[in-house]
Design a protein around this motif. Structure first.
Motif, short mmCIF file in Angstrom:
data_model
loop_
_atom_site.label_atom_id
_atom_site.label_comp_id
_atom_site.label_asym_id
_atom_site.label_seq_id
_atom_site.Cartn_x
_atom_site.Cartn_y
_atom_site.Cartn_z
N LEU A 82 0.89 -2.00 0.31
CA LEU A 82 -0.01 0.11 -0.42
C LEU A 82 0.71 1.24 -0.13
O LEU A 82 0.13 1.99 -0.32
N ILE A 83 2.41 1.07 1.06
CA ILE A 83 2.76 2.03 1.01
C ILE A 83 3.78 2.45 -0.36
O ILE A 83 3.64 3.64 -0.94
N HIS A 84 3.64 1.17 -0.80
CA HIS A 84 4.63 1.41 -2.65
C HIS A 84 3.99 2.55 -3.54
O HIS A 84 4.43 2.98 -4.00
N THR A 85 2.47 1.55 -3.55
CA THR A 85 1.73 2.08 -4.44
C THR A 85 1.28 4.15 -3.91
O THR A 85 1.51 5.03 -4.91
N LEU A 86 1.03 4.34 -2.79
CA LEU A 86 0.84 5.40 -1.97
C LEU A 86 1.71 6.29 -1.97
O LEU A 86 1.81 7.86 -2.85
N ARG A 87 3.10 6.52 -1.71
CA ARG A 87 4.04 6.81 -2.32
C ARG A 87 4.94 7.85 -3.21
O ARG A 87 4.90 8.69 -3.71
N VAL A 88 4.13 7.58 -4.35
CA VAL A 88 3.90 7.36 -5.93
C VAL A 88 3.06 8.93 -5.74
O VAL A 88 3.87 9.86 -6.73
N PHE A 89 1.96 8.83 -5.28
CA PHE A 89 1.31 10.59 -5.21
C PHE A 89 1.13 11.20 -4.42
O PHE A 89 1.43 12.08 -4.68
N GLU A 90 1.62 10.78 -3.17
CA GLU A 90 2.18 11.56 -2.91
C GLU A 90 3.31 12.35 -2.45
O GLU A 90 4.00 13.54 -1.90
N GLU A 91 4.72 11.92 -3.50
CA GLU A 91 5.55 12.50 -3.50
C GLU A 91 4.82 13.16 -5.16
O GLU A 91 6.09 14.12 -5.93
N ASP A 92 4.20 12.90 -5.40
CA ASP A 92 3.78 14.30 -7.42
C ASP A 92 2.67 15.46 -7.49
O ASP A 92 1.92 14.71 -6.68
N LYS A 93 3.77 16.40 -7.36
CA LYS A 93 3.21 17.89 -7.25
C LYS A 93 1.48 17.94 -7.61
O LYS A 93 0.40 18.53 -6.96
N GLN A 94 1.62 17.21 -8.50
CA GLN A 94 0.40 17.84 -9.55
C GLN A 94 -0.77 16.67 -9.13
O GLN A 94 -1.92 17.08 -8.82
N CYS A 95 -0.54 15.25 -7.40
CA CYS A 95 -1.80 15.27 -7.13
C CYS A 95 -2.24 15.83 -5.52
O CYS A 95 -1.52 16.27 -5.20
N ALA A 96 -3.85 16.25 -6.86
CA ALA A 96 -3.99 17.49 -5.77
C ALA A 96 -4.74 16.64 -3.97
O ALA A 96 -4.86 17.01 -2.57
N GLY A 97 -4.96 15.08 -4.05
CA GLY A 97 -5.91 14.51 -2.68
C GLY A 97 -6.03 12.80 -3.36
O GLY A 97 -5.89 13.01 -4.77
N ILE A 98 -6.09 12.14 -2.57
CA ILE A 98 -5.87 10.57 -2.67
C ILE A 98 -7.01 10.48 -1.62
O ILE A 98 -7.56 11.39 -0.83
N ILE A 99 -8.56 9.21 -2.04
CA ILE A 99 -9.46 9.32 -1.54
C ILE A 99 -8.86 7.14 -1.53
O ILE A 99 -8.48 6.90 -2.65
N LEU A 100 -9.12 7.02 -0.48
CA LEU A 100 -8.72 5.53 0.03
C LEU A 100 -9.54 4.88 0.14
O LEU A 100 -10.31 5.12 1.10
N ALA A 101 -10.75 3.43 -0.24
CA ALA A 101 -11.10 3.31 -0.19
C ALA A 101 -10.82 1.64 0.25
O ALA A 101 -9.69 0.54 -0.05
N ILE A 102 -11.20 1.62 1.51
CA ILE A 102 -10.77 1.13 2.63
C ILE A 102 -11.99 -0.16 3.50
O ILE A 102 -12.48 -0.09 3.36
N ARG A 139 -0.86 -2.19 -7.88
CA ARG A 139 -0.62 -1.64 -8.89
C ARG A 139 0.59 -0.81 -7.98
O ARG A 139 0.60 0.39 -8.61
N PRO A 140 1.86 -1.59 -7.60
CA PRO A 140 2.99 -0.55 -7.14
C PRO A 140 3.83 0.30 -7.65
O PRO A 140 4.40 1.19 -6.89
N PHE A 141 3.66 -0.42 -8.70
CA PHE A 141 4.86 -0.30 -10.08
C PHE A 141 4.80 0.90 -10.38
O PHE A 141 5.12 0.62 -11.61
N ILE A 142 3.34 2.23 -10.65
CA ILE A 142 3.19 3.19 -11.45
C ILE A 142 4.36 3.97 -11.11
O ILE A 142 5.31 4.31 -10.56
N ASP A 143 4.56 4.39 -12.87
CA ASP A 143 5.56 5.96 -12.75
C ASP A 143 4.34 6.93 -13.24
O ASP A 143 3.69 7.28 -13.88
N VAL A 144 5.58 7.68 -12.02
CA VAL A 144 4.84 8.96 -12.69
C VAL A 144 4.96 10.30 -13.55
O VAL A 144 3.57 10.17 -13.98
N HIS A 145 4.99 9.73 -14.68
CA HIS A 145 5.14 10.43 -16.36
C HIS A 145 4.55 9.49 -16.87
O HIS A 145 3.44 10.72 -17.68
N LEU A 146 4.30 8.34 -16.85
CA LEU A 146 2.63 7.81 -17.03
C LEU A 146 1.88 7.73 -16.69
O LEU A 146 0.18 8.65 -17.37
#
Ligand SMILES: Nc1ccn([C@@H]2O[C@H](COP(=O)(O)OP(=O)(O)OP(=O)(O)O)[C@@H](O)[C@H]2O)c(=O)n1
Ligand SMILES: C[C@](O)(CO)[C@H](O)COP(=O)(O)O
Length: 231
Positions: free
Chosen positions: A37-57, A111-118
């Motif tokens: 989960l953290i591997h996945t979330l980190r990519v969005f946490e570190e992406d300046k374009q990401c304004a917010g994460i909504i987590l369904a748990i 899907r933790p191996f997401i690329d910020v450029h994609l």
């Protein structure tokens, strides 16, 4: 000056991981001692374009997830919603908490191996065309089978394996989910709901590394991808 197109991302993370057989939410399994989960979330946490994460748990994961977010400094989670019986309903519940009027992404927590450029390519494509999904060309021969017998070999030249992130103008994704509920349609991805409205869905070629951790075998691939990408 870099053009920043903000987006929100919905992360469905409420599955039971039945096919993984880990006896717990597979997003709590660790790769290099860090939860999936953290591997996945980190990519969005570190992406300046990401304004917010909504987590369904899943309700039973709430306290462990909250602890992990704190421990790993994930601050962009704007909302945590409870998932539903099906992945589609988890995403639908997440949509209710989304606030953007622009582009929203849906990305599997598995899907933790997401690329910020994609991610950025998908945001631009969705802003321009309405909907865009990550995909890779199919490598195997695909056959339709009934009662254990081949009935058709599908022409591979036009087959793509669809992944997430999937990106949409918010208005389109909202309409698609409402329509799916109205017609009682259950799809395995968001794009299939948009297709039901006959709206275009663009393909953005992604990476074969962007695997979904589904069965135990995927963990071996994940270790190799971790080594390759230096995560
Ligand atoms: N009701 C569900 C089912 C799945 N997911 C999430 O959707 C993503 C993709 O689903 P999948 O890989 O199928 O996960 P599981 O449903 O947990 O796997 P399984 O079908 O093997 O139980 C995962 O991040 C999963 O947590 C979800 O939020 N809500
Ligand atoms: C959304 C998805 O990852 C696209 O390939 C896939 O359909 C999810 O399927 P699952 O069975 O819910 O994991």
């Amino acid at each position: 000056m870099e053009f920043i197109m903000a987006y929100e991302v919905i992360i469905p993370a409420a599955g039971q991981g039945k096919r993984m057989g880990a006896g717990k939410n597979k997003l709590l399994l660790e790769l290099n001692d860090i939860p999936v989960l953290i591997h996945t979330l980190r990519v969005f946490e570190e992406d300046k374009q990401c304004a917010g994460i909504i987590l369904a748990i899943a309700p039973q994961d709430e306290s462990s997830f909250r602890k992990l977010l704190k421990e790993y400094g994930i601050h962009k989670v704007a909302a945590m919603v409870y998932g539903g019986e099906e992945r589609q309903y988890s995403v639908y519940n997440g949509l209710q908490a989304a606030t953007t009027k622009g582009v929203v992404l849906v990305h599997d927590g598995a899907r933790p191996f997401i690329d910020v450029h994609l991610i950025h390519q998908l945001v631009v494509a969705a802003d321009e065309h309405g909907s865009a999904v990550a995909a890779v060309p199919v490598k195997d021969t695909i056959k339709r089978v009934q009662q254990n017998e081949v009935v058709e070999t599908v022409d591979r030249s036009s087959l793509w394996a669809i992944q997430t992130p999937q990106a949409f103008r918010m208005s389109i994704l909202k309409r698609a989910h409402e329509h799916a509920l109205e017609i009682n349609f259950l799809g395995t991805d968001e794009a299939s709901l948009v297709e039901k409205l006959h709206y275009p869905v663009k393909i953005v070629e992604g990476s074969y590394d962007n695997i979904k951790l589904t069965t135990k075998e995927d963990l071996y691939f994940a270790e190799a991808i971790m080594k390759k990408t230096g995560r």
